[in-house]
Design a protein around this motif. Structure first.
Motif, PDB file in Angstrom:
ATOM      1  N   ARG A 133      36.785  47.357 -77.771  1.00 61.76           N
ATOM      2  CA  ARG A 133      35.959  46.211 -77.274  1.00 61.76           C
ATOM      3  C   ARG A 133      36.435  45.777 -75.855  1.00 61.76           C
ATOM      4  O   ARG A 133      35.691  45.730 -74.931  1.00 61.76           O
ATOM      5  N   ALA A 134      37.669  45.464 -75.655  1.00 67.99           N
ATOM      6  CA  ALA A 134      38.186  44.875 -74.663  1.00 67.99           C
ATOM      7  C   ALA A 134      38.112  46.171 -73.527  1.00 67.99           C
ATOM      8  O   ALA A 134      38.005  45.834 -72.222  1.00 67.99           O
ATOM      9  N   ALA A 135      38.360  47.231 -73.876  1.00 70.19           N
ATOM     10  CA  ALA A 135      38.450  48.552 -73.141  1.00 70.19           C
ATOM     11  C   ALA A 135      36.879  48.466 -72.154  1.00 70.19           C
ATOM     12  O   ALA A 135      36.722  48.550 -71.093  1.00 70.19           O
ATOM     13  N   TYR A 136      35.820  48.607 -73.342  1.00 68.10           N
ATOM     14  CA  TYR A 136      34.237  48.551 -72.904  1.00 68.10           C
ATOM     15  C   TYR A 136      34.129  47.445 -71.696  1.00 68.10           C
ATOM     16  O   TYR A 136      33.512  47.608 -70.760  1.00 68.10           O
ATOM     17  N   ARG A 137      34.560  46.108 -72.365  1.00 61.89           N
ATOM     18  CA  ARG A 137      34.586  44.867 -71.450  1.00 61.89           C
ATOM     19  C   ARG A 137      34.964  45.123 -69.959  1.00 61.89           C
ATOM     20  O   ARG A 137      34.378  44.842 -69.238  1.00 61.89           O
ATOM     21  N   PHE A 138      36.175  45.508 -69.921  1.00 64.37           N
ATOM     22  CA  PHE A 138      36.984  45.860 -68.671  1.00 64.37           C
ATOM     23  C   PHE A 138      35.803  46.590 -67.886  1.00 64.37           C
ATOM     24  O   PHE A 138      35.814  46.346 -66.680  1.00 64.37           O
ATOM     25  N   ALA A 139      35.252  47.901 -68.412  1.00 65.35           N
ATOM     26  CA  ALA A 139      34.730  48.713 -67.620  1.00 65.35           C
ATOM     27  C   ALA A 139      33.519  48.108 -67.088  1.00 65.35           C
ATOM     28  O   ALA A 139      32.794  48.206 -65.800  1.00 65.35           O
TER      29      ALA A 139
ATOM     30  N   GLU B 118      32.818  44.800 -66.661  1.00 69.04           N
ATOM     31  CA  GLU B 118      33.305  43.742 -65.707  1.00 69.04           C
ATOM     32  C   GLU B 118      33.705  44.003 -64.183  1.00 69.04           C
ATOM     33  O   GLU B 118      33.166  43.878 -63.255  1.00 69.04           O
ATOM     34  N   THR B 119      34.182  45.411 -64.330  1.00 68.00           N
ATOM     35  CA  THR B 119      34.871  45.894 -62.963  1.00 68.00           C
ATOM     36  C   THR B 119      33.630  46.620 -62.441  1.00 68.00           C
ATOM     37  O   THR B 119      33.672  47.073 -61.278  1.00 68.00           O
ATOM     38  N   ARG B 120      32.689  47.300 -63.059  1.00 71.89           N
ATOM     39  CA  ARG B 120      31.612  48.041 -62.983  1.00 71.89           C
ATOM     40  C   ARG B 120      32.006  49.473 -62.107  1.00 71.89           C
ATOM     41  O   ARG B 120      31.787  49.797 -61.171  1.00 71.89           O
ATOM     42  N   CYS B 121      33.349  49.781 -62.641  1.00 70.59           N
ATOM     43  CA  CYS B 121      34.086  50.937 -62.245  1.00 70.59           C
ATOM     44  C   CYS B 121      33.141  52.403 -62.530  1.00 70.59           C
ATOM     45  O   CYS B 121      33.513  53.322 -62.011  1.00 70.59           O
ATOM     46  N   ILE B 122      32.415  52.233 -63.688  1.00 76.17           N
ATOM     47  CA  ILE B 122      31.774  53.366 -64.015  1.00 76.17           C
ATOM     48  C   ILE B 122      30.120  53.209 -63.942  1.00 76.17           C
ATOM     49  O   ILE B 122      29.834  52.142 -64.130  1.00 76.17           O
TER      50      ILE B 122
ATOM     51  N   ALA C  70      33.754  55.074 -56.252  1.00 77.12           N
ATOM     52  CA  ALA C  70      34.986  55.608 -55.468  1.00 77.12           C
ATOM     53  C   ALA C  70      35.714  54.261 -55.105  1.00 77.12           C
ATOM     54  O   ALA C  70      37.236  54.627 -54.795  1.00 77.12           O
ATOM     55  N   ASP C  71      35.386  53.280 -54.922  1.00 76.00           N
ATOM     56  CA  ASP C  71      36.180  51.990 -54.398  1.00 76.00           C
ATOM     57  C   ASP C  71      36.726  51.290 -55.266  1.00 76.00           C
ATOM     58  O   ASP C  71      37.499  50.310 -55.167  1.00 76.00           O
ATOM     59  N   LYS C  72      36.483  51.702 -56.585  1.00 76.69           N
ATOM     60  CA  LYS C  72      37.076  51.122 -57.818  1.00 76.69           C
ATOM     61  C   LYS C  72      37.939  52.125 -58.814  1.00 76.69           C
ATOM     62  O   LYS C  72      38.000  52.068 -59.950  1.00 76.69           O
ATOM     63  N   LEU C  73      38.486  53.282 -58.077  1.00 76.48           N
ATOM     64  CA  LEU C  73      39.156  54.273 -58.690  1.00 76.48           C
ATOM     65  C   LEU C  73      40.596  53.602 -59.442  1.00 76.48           C
ATOM     66  O   LEU C  73      40.683  53.914 -60.631  1.00 76.48           O
ATOM     67  N   GLU C  74      41.129  52.438 -58.949  1.00 74.87           N
ATOM     68  CA  GLU C  74      42.203  51.902 -59.455  1.00 74.87           C
ATOM     69  C   GLU C  74      41.891  51.230 -60.988  1.00 74.87           C
ATOM     70  O   GLU C  74      42.337  51.311 -61.941  1.00 74.87           O
ATOM     71  N   ASP C  75      40.614  50.908 -60.823  1.00 74.35           N
ATOM     72  CA  ASP C  75      39.994  49.976 -62.065  1.00 74.35           C
ATOM     73  C   ASP C  75      39.905  51.232 -63.111  1.00 74.35           C
ATOM     74  O   ASP C  75      39.784  51.153 -64.234  1.00 74.35           O
ATOM     75  N   PHE C  76      39.145  52.221 -62.894  1.00 69.85           N
ATOM     76  CA  PHE C  76      38.708  53.423 -63.449  1.00 69.85           C
ATOM     77  C   PHE C  76      39.973  53.885 -64.196  1.00 69.85           C
ATOM     78  O   PHE C  76      40.192  53.998 -65.443  1.00 69.85           O
TER      79      PHE C  76
ATOM     80  N   ALA D 276      42.854  52.346 -64.535  1.00 65.96           N
ATOM     81  CA  ALA D 276      43.259  51.429 -65.781  1.00 65.96           C
ATOM     82  C   ALA D 276      42.338  51.485 -66.827  1.00 65.96           C
ATOM     83  O   ALA D 276      42.962  51.462 -68.197  1.00 65.96           O
ATOM     84  N   TYR D 277      41.087  51.657 -66.908  1.00 68.69           N
ATOM     85  CA  TYR D 277      40.437  51.833 -68.016  1.00 68.69           C
ATOM     86  C   TYR D 277      40.618  53.219 -68.893  1.00 68.69           C
ATOM     87  O   TYR D 277      40.893  53.288 -70.108  1.00 68.69           O
ATOM     88  N   ALA D 278      41.020  54.105 -68.086  1.00 71.97           N
ATOM     89  CA  ALA D 278      41.169  55.580 -68.602  1.00 71.97           C
ATOM     90  C   ALA D 278      42.562  55.483 -69.469  1.00 71.97           C
ATOM     91  O   ALA D 278      42.788  56.033 -70.578  1.00 71.97           O
ATOM     92  N   ARG D 279      43.345  54.838 -68.921  1.00 74.90           N
ATOM     93  CA  ARG D 279      44.769  54.649 -69.602  1.00 74.90           C
ATOM     94  C   ARG D 279      44.572  54.065 -70.908  1.00 74.90           C
ATOM     95  O   ARG D 279      45.527  54.258 -71.759  1.00 74.90           O
ATOM     96  N   ARG D 280      43.858  53.053 -70.914  1.00 75.13           N
ATOM     97  CA  ARG D 280      43.433  52.464 -72.288  1.00 75.13           C
ATOM     98  C   ARG D 280      43.121  53.374 -73.386  1.00 75.13           C
ATOM     99  O   ARG D 280      43.726  53.262 -74.430  1.00 75.13           O
TER     100      ARG D 280
END
Length: 105
Positions: A76-82, A84-88, A12-18, A20-24
């Motif tokens: 692969r970059a989208a998965y890596r982003f998730a 690295e940010t640990r949003c999921i 919940a503290d990383k919704l902005e990261d999630f 960004a991941y979703a938009r990809r």
């Protein structure tokens, strides 16, 4: 047609990261023959549950997408982003067969 419903437990503290991941993925999925119906982010109620829905013409088409997208640099970059940010925190998927209104109804 087959629709995949992804249920995410997000940080919940990383919704902005999630988001960004979703938009990809909203932009990526159509490259592989799918139709993205969007992500549904927490608003009221549980603040750590999000959903995504997308469809493919068949389960075989979905499996082809999974195989091809595994080698796609943008995917692969989208998965890596998730990662690295640990949003999921976790996710699960379910496949549904949509029942849609008949033409003219």
């Amino acid at each position: 047609m087959i629709t995949c419903v992804l249920r995410y437990e997000v940080d919940a503290d990383k919704l902005e990261d999630f988001e960004a991941y979703a938009r990809r993925w909203i932009d990526l999925l159509p490259r592989f023959g799918g139709v993205h119906h969007g992500y549904f982010l927490p608003h009221e109620g549980a603040n750590d549950i999000a959903l995504a829905l997308f469809s493919f013409p068949s389960l075989a088409a979905y499996e082809r997408y999974r195989a091809v997208s595994a080698d796609d640099p943008d995917c692969r970059a989208a998965y890596r982003f998730a990662r690295e940010t640990r949003c999921i925190r976790r996710y699960d998927r379910q496949f549904l067969r949509p029942l849609l209104a008949a033409a003219g109804d």
